[in-house]
Design an enzyme around this catalytic site. Structure first.
Site, mmCIF file in Angstrom:
data_model
loop_
_atom_site.group_PDB
_atom_site.id
_atom_site.type_symbol
_atom_site.label_atom_id
_atom_site.label_comp_id
_atom_site.label_asym_id
_atom_site.label_seq_id
_atom_site.Cartn_x
_atom_site.Cartn_y
_atom_site.Cartn_z
ATOM 1 N N LYS A 138 7.394 5.251 41.865
ATOM 2 C CA LYS A 138 7.266 6.740 42.100
ATOM 3 C C LYS A 138 8.610 7.497 42.478
ATOM 4 O O LYS A 138 8.847 8.466 41.809
ATOM 5 C CB LYS A 138 6.195 6.994 43.155
ATOM 6 C CG LYS A 138 4.810 6.699 42.696
ATOM 7 C CD LYS A 138 3.982 7.203 43.591
ATOM 8 C CE LYS A 138 2.362 6.813 43.376
ATOM 9 N NZ LYS A 138 1.381 7.081 44.520
ATOM 10 N N LYS A 156 -2.688 1.567 33.840
ATOM 11 C CA LYS A 156 -3.960 2.044 34.499
ATOM 12 C C LYS A 156 -4.480 3.474 34.324
ATOM 13 O O LYS A 156 -3.534 4.379 34.046
ATOM 14 C CB LYS A 156 -3.852 1.872 36.144
ATOM 15 C CG LYS A 156 -5.030 2.023 36.934
ATOM 16 C CD LYS A 156 -4.719 1.912 38.668
ATOM 17 C CE LYS A 156 -4.043 3.315 39.022
ATOM 18 N NZ LYS A 156 -4.119 3.417 40.460
ATOM 19 N N LYS A 196 -5.536 9.200 37.558
ATOM 20 C CA LYS A 196 -6.025 10.643 37.654
ATOM 21 C C LYS A 196 -4.736 11.709 37.753
ATOM 22 O O LYS A 196 -5.068 12.613 37.358
ATOM 23 C CB LYS A 196 -6.877 10.907 38.961
ATOM 24 C CG LYS A 196 -6.172 10.620 40.119
ATOM 25 C CD LYS A 196 -7.294 10.843 41.284
ATOM 26 C CE LYS A 196 -6.956 10.590 42.627
ATOM 27 N NZ LYS A 196 -6.605 9.247 42.840
#
Length: 332
Positions: A112, A197, A200
């Site tokens: 990230k 993955k 969301k």
């Protein structure tokens, strides 16, 4: 009774991956077999650039969806993280137990922070330290088991390390938890990028099925899923990740075995069609119940208020004990 804690982060709309990988099992199994707490971990949504109004909106939606998926406030505790001060109180104490090196080794921080810098954004300190807040979430409740996907097991290992270290230095205070994972579809992959993955908070949404997607949208996304070279329907995550992902999803929907299902199909098209219909039917009751709950926000507010009160009552004795153990003077 075994105690379970798990949570969802309101950084995006909940997905099929969230449901198959975690939420469905929480409702079907975990809340019945254990003293279970399920939390909307809104403090974790502040580690990156965010719109405050969107975080509030997604927090409410996530809580409503947890209830729509079958979590029963009579059986488990459903609450919002920021409503219970003990999470933040314990997080600082655990920051005084963790080391800079072990936090910088966290895979999610590495990934990230690289993405943030590439986008020209600053990297918030909370992105580095949020695994410690996650540890506080877990340890505050004397948690025995943490149901997580593959990407979070490293954080549970950190939680275990911090609990053991604190107990050794300051006296036995915390239960040392363990991570538990479902047997099938622990990690549902993006339909357009089957090696990533189904997240969301991804920017591109064509490969992500959201729990509140309309049936036709679900069908369209699955029918357009990326498959692989060749025509054989085989369950091989390395050579055929697209097909394997569809088989995993179908198996999870039908409580089947992905390798056995592979032998049933002779074409990718038939597999996609059956997977699409299985997902539509799986999500139908969740969408319908969500609509009912969204029309009664007062009920959801009351569930969250009562859940926070119960959670606070469970967490405070442990956090107070940790404060005493580490050397803080008790309040008068």
């Amino acid at each position: 009774m075994t105690r379970i804690f798990s949570g969802v982060k309101p950084t995006g709309h909940l997905t099929l991956g969230n449901y198959l990988g975690a939420v469905r099992r929480w409702a079907a199994t975990d809340q019945h077999r254990a003293d279970a707490l399920f939390c909307v971990v809104d403090l974790h949504a502040l580690t990156v650039e965010h719109d405050p109004a969107r975080v509030r909106r997604l927090s409410r939606q996530a809580a409503t969806l947890l209830l729509a998926a079958g979590l029963d406030p009579a059986l488990c505790t459903v609450f919002v993280q920021s409503h219970v001060d003990e999470h933040a109180r314990l997080s600082y104490v655990l920051e005084c137990t963790a080391t800079d090196g072990e936090l910088r080794r966290m895979i999610q921080y590495k990934e990230k922070s690289v993405r943030a810098r590439a986008a020209g954004e600053s990297v918030r300190l909370s992105l580095l330290t949020y695994p410690v807040l996650m540890a506080a979430d877990i340890l505050a409740y004397g948690t025995d088991e943490v149901p997580v996907g593959d990407d979070q097991t490293q954080h549970v290992e950190l939680t275990r390390d911090l609990a053991v270290r604190f107990n050794q230095r300051y006296g036995h205070t915390f239960v040392v938890p363990k991570a538990t994972r479902p047997a099938v579809a622990a990690r549902v992959m993006d339909l357009q990028e089957p090696t990533s993955k189904m997240g969301k908070s991804h920017g591109a949404t064509t490969g992500i099925v959201y729990l509140l997607d309309e049936p036709e949208v679900v069908r369209k996304k699955i029918m357009r899923a990326v498959t692989d070279s060749g025509r054989e329907v085989e369950y091989d995550r390395e050579e055929k990740p697209g097909v394997a992902n569809l088989l995993d999803v179908l198996a999870a929907c039908e409580d089947g075995n992905p390798e056995e299902l592979a032998g049933v199909y002779e074409s990718y098209g038939a597999l996609k069609k059956d997977t699409a219909e299985a997902v539509v039917e799986l999500l139908r009751p969740v969408r319908e119940r969500h609509a009912e709950l969204a029309a009664d926000p007062g009920y959801v507010d009351q569930v969250l208020k009562e859940g926070a009160e119960r959670a606070r009552g469970m967490a405070r004795p442990t956090v107070d004990a940790a404060y005493r153990a580490i050397g803080l003077l008790p309040a008068g």
